[in-house]
Scaffold this motif. Sequence first.
Motif, short mmCIF file in Angstrom:
data_model
loop_
_atom_site.label_atom_id
_atom_site.label_comp_id
_atom_site.label_asym_id
_atom_site.label_seq_id
_atom_site.Cartn_x
_atom_site.Cartn_y
_atom_site.Cartn_z
N LEU A 260 0.81 -1.21 0.00
CA LEU A 260 0.00 0.00 0.00
C LEU A 260 0.85 1.28 0.00
CD1 LEU A 260 -2.73 -1.06 2.61
CD2 LEU A 260 -2.97 -0.96 0.12
N ILE A 261 1.80 1.36 0.93
CA ILE A 261 2.54 2.62 1.11
C ILE A 261 3.33 2.97 -0.15
CG2 ILE A 261 4.31 3.79 2.49
CD1 ILE A 261 3.44 1.92 4.84
N GLY A 262 3.15 4.22 -0.61
CA GLY A 262 3.86 4.68 -1.80
C GLY A 262 3.10 4.47 -3.09
N ARG A 263 2.00 3.73 -3.03
CA ARG A 263 1.19 3.53 -4.26
C ARG A 263 0.01 4.49 -4.25
NH1 ARG A 263 -0.41 -2.69 -4.68
NH2 ARG A 263 -0.73 -2.21 -6.90
N THR A 264 -0.51 4.77 -5.43
CA THR A 264 -1.71 5.61 -5.48
C THR A 264 -2.94 4.75 -5.17
OG1 THR A 264 -2.12 5.19 -7.83
CG2 THR A 264 -0.73 7.10 -7.29
N GLU A 265 -3.99 5.43 -4.73
CA GLU A 265 -5.27 4.74 -4.51
C GLU A 265 -5.71 4.03 -5.79
OE1 GLU A 265 -7.38 8.00 -1.47
OE2 GLU A 265 -7.69 8.11 -3.64
N ALA A 266 -5.55 4.71 -6.92
CA ALA A 266 -6.00 4.15 -8.20
C ALA A 266 -5.25 2.87 -8.54
CB ALA A 266 -5.84 5.18 -9.32
N ASP A 267 -3.96 2.86 -8.23
CA ASP A 267 -3.13 1.68 -8.51
C ASP A 267 -3.60 0.50 -7.66
OD1 ASP A 267 -1.05 0.28 -9.68
OD2 ASP A 267 0.39 0.87 -8.12
N VAL A 268 -3.84 0.75 -6.38
CA VAL A 268 -4.32 -0.32 -5.49
C VAL A 268 -5.72 -0.76 -5.94
CG1 VAL A 268 -4.95 -0.91 -3.12
CG2 VAL A 268 -2.90 0.49 -3.56
N SER A 269 -6.55 0.19 -6.32
CA SER A 269 -7.89 -0.14 -6.81
C SER A 269 -7.82 -1.07 -8.01
CB SER A 269 -8.64 1.16 -7.17
OG SER A 269 -9.88 0.86 -7.75
N ALA A 270 -6.90 -0.78 -8.93
CA ALA A 270 -6.74 -1.62 -10.13
C ALA A 270 -6.30 -3.04 -9.73
CB ALA A 270 -5.74 -0.99 -11.09
N GLU A 271 -5.41 -3.12 -8.74
CA GLU A 271 -4.98 -4.45 -8.28
C GLU A 271 -6.14 -5.21 -7.63
OE1 GLU A 271 -1.33 -4.87 -6.04
OE2 GLU A 271 -1.82 -6.97 -5.55
N LEU A 272 -6.93 -4.52 -6.82
CA LEU A 272 -8.11 -5.18 -6.23
C LEU A 272 -9.01 -5.70 -7.35
CD1 LEU A 272 -9.06 -2.71 -3.33
CD2 LEU A 272 -7.90 -4.93 -3.12
N GLY A 273 -9.18 -4.89 -8.39
CA GLY A 273 -10.02 -5.29 -9.51
C GLY A 273 -9.51 -6.55 -10.19
N ARG A 274 -8.18 -6.60 -10.42
CA ARG A 274 -7.61 -7.79 -11.07
C ARG A 274 -7.82 -9.02 -10.20
NH1 ARG A 274 -3.61 -3.92 -12.29
NH2 ARG A 274 -2.24 -4.57 -10.57
N ARG A 275 -7.66 -8.84 -8.90
CA ARG A 275 -7.85 -9.99 -7.99
C ARG A 275 -9.32 -10.42 -7.92
NH1 ARG A 275 -3.66 -11.10 -4.01
NH2 ARG A 275 -1.80 -9.87 -4.45
N ILE A 276 -10.23 -9.47 -7.98
CA ILE A 276 -11.66 -9.80 -7.97
C ILE A 276 -11.99 -10.68 -9.20
CG2 ILE A 276 -13.98 -8.81 -8.30
CD1 ILE A 276 -12.98 -6.38 -6.59
N LEU A 277 -11.44 -10.29 -10.35
CA LEU A 277 -11.68 -11.07 -11.58
C LEU A 277 -11.06 -12.46 -11.45
CD1 LEU A 277 -11.07 -8.37 -14.34
CD2 LEU A 277 -13.26 -9.16 -13.40
N ALA A 278 -9.87 -12.52 -10.86
CA ALA A 278 -9.19 -13.82 -10.71
C ALA A 278 -9.94 -14.73 -9.74
CB ALA A 278 -7.75 -13.59 -10.22
N GLU A 279 -10.83 -14.15 -8.94
CA GLU A 279 -11.59 -14.93 -7.96
C GLU A 279 -12.98 -15.28 -8.46
OE1 GLU A 279 -10.69 -16.38 -5.36
OE2 GLU A 279 -8.83 -15.42 -4.71
N GLY A 280 -13.14 -15.42 -9.78
CA GLY A 280 -14.39 -15.95 -10.31
C GLY A 280 -15.48 -14.93 -10.59
N HIS A 281 -15.09 -13.66 -10.68
CA HIS A 281 -16.07 -12.64 -11.06
C HIS A 281 -15.89 -12.30 -12.54
CE1 HIS A 281 -16.10 -12.19 -6.67
NE2 HIS A 281 -17.23 -11.53 -6.78
N ALA A 282 -17.01 -12.01 -13.19
CA ALA A 282 -16.96 -11.63 -14.61
C ALA A 282 -16.68 -10.14 -14.76
CB ALA A 282 -18.28 -11.97 -15.30
N VAL A 283 -17.15 -9.36 -13.81
CA VAL A 283 -16.94 -7.90 -13.86
C VAL A 283 -16.65 -7.39 -12.45
CG1 VAL A 283 -18.30 -7.31 -15.90
CG2 VAL A 283 -19.44 -7.50 -13.70
N VAL A 284 -15.93 -6.27 -12.43
CA VAL A 284 -15.70 -5.53 -11.18
C VAL A 284 -16.75 -4.43 -11.13
CG1 VAL A 284 -14.04 -4.11 -9.90
CG2 VAL A 284 -13.23 -5.98 -11.34
N ASN A 285 -17.53 -4.37 -10.07
CA ASN A 285 -18.54 -3.31 -9.99
C ASN A 285 -17.97 -2.03 -9.40
OD1 ASN A 285 -20.47 -4.96 -11.15
ND2 ASN A 285 -21.10 -5.80 -9.18
N PHE A 286 -17.06 -2.16 -8.46
CA PHE A 286 -16.40 -1.00 -7.86
C PHE A 286 -15.26 -1.49 -7.01
CE2 PHE A 286 -20.07 -2.37 -5.51
CZ PHE A 286 -19.52 -2.70 -4.29
#
Length: 369
Positions: free
Chosen positions: A164-190
Amino acid sequence: MFEQRLNRVRTAMAAADVDVLMLSVGPDLPWLIGYEAMPLERLTMLVVTADGRADLVIPQFEVPRVVERPDVFSVVGWSETEDPVAIVADLAGGADRAAIGDHTWSRFLVALQGALPATTWVAAGSITGPLRAVKEAHEVARLSAAAAGVDRVANALQSGEIPLIGRTEADVSAELGRRILAEGHAVVNFAIVAAGENAASPHHHAGSRVIRAGEVVLCDFGGTTEEPEGQPGYCSDITRCVYTGEPPAEFREAYDALQDAQRRAVAAAVVGAPAESVDKVARDRLAEADLDRWFLHRLGHGIGVEAHEDPYLVAGNQDPLDAGNAFSIEPGFYIADRWGARIEDIVVATDDGPRPLNAADHDLAVVEA
Ligand code: ZN
Ligand code: ZN
Ligand code: ZN
């Protein structure tokens, strides 16, 4: 499954004296027949009449997208030069009362009102909302799988696996999104990532703010599950907070009160409890810590094929919780220019008591990276 849903819809239509139900874009249609209308300018509309017909009016060249279920609905393709509104109006056959999908574009409703001048109109949500709010067993199973997926993402966040430290919120958000997709979701809602003072804005849009040491990072994320073609997906939604370093005592105290408020509200979400009473349990607990004035939103929302749907856990909603209702329990506090926190789980009301679907640790996680 779809046949049973259609039967329940017809029963509800009869009880509400609705002669025809029209569904276009939005979640009602995939819930009812397993097909999601393309959100484009060409009209797709399911027309359900009280006499037992269900016709999907759809651009002819989109017919191959439909998983056909002839025992549930018929397909009526329209060619480029036909007027789909006239076809729908014809199928509606001069209905006295029509229910039209809540998400239907107004240009189609306005055109239909012109074509059916004697018809009165109600929102289809009044028919479908209460039905969708009571989940079938397999729907609870899909919501549970969705919750398990985002729980694993939350675990990665809380364990420090996601830096987390040193990264932008947007960068972490994008990583959360990639992980959500990798966990069996077809789309990231937010994937809300709100650091420090941004955590005081409940729906903060993750931006260029760089996460620093010594602040709260609020993460609220979810998606819609990947399902076989012709089956609707189900939504996940979780919020957890981490602190980048040892939190100040004042924050920890407030967080402890929030955690207790969330736990008590989950326990209060029993079948028969008025929806507003569950909200009040959390609000009263936060009042003990003088935090209720910073709890800016309702306690929770229903969840299913749509991220927010009936029932809403909010003051004024006296509807009792039904067995099968699935909803979020998400109290928070938001102190402008300072910090904020929220804890959110999805819970199902059952005859055996409230069943939380999320199991990720509720403690304030302290991460050092
Ligand atoms: Zn929200
Ligand atoms: Zn959320
Ligand atoms: Zn939520």
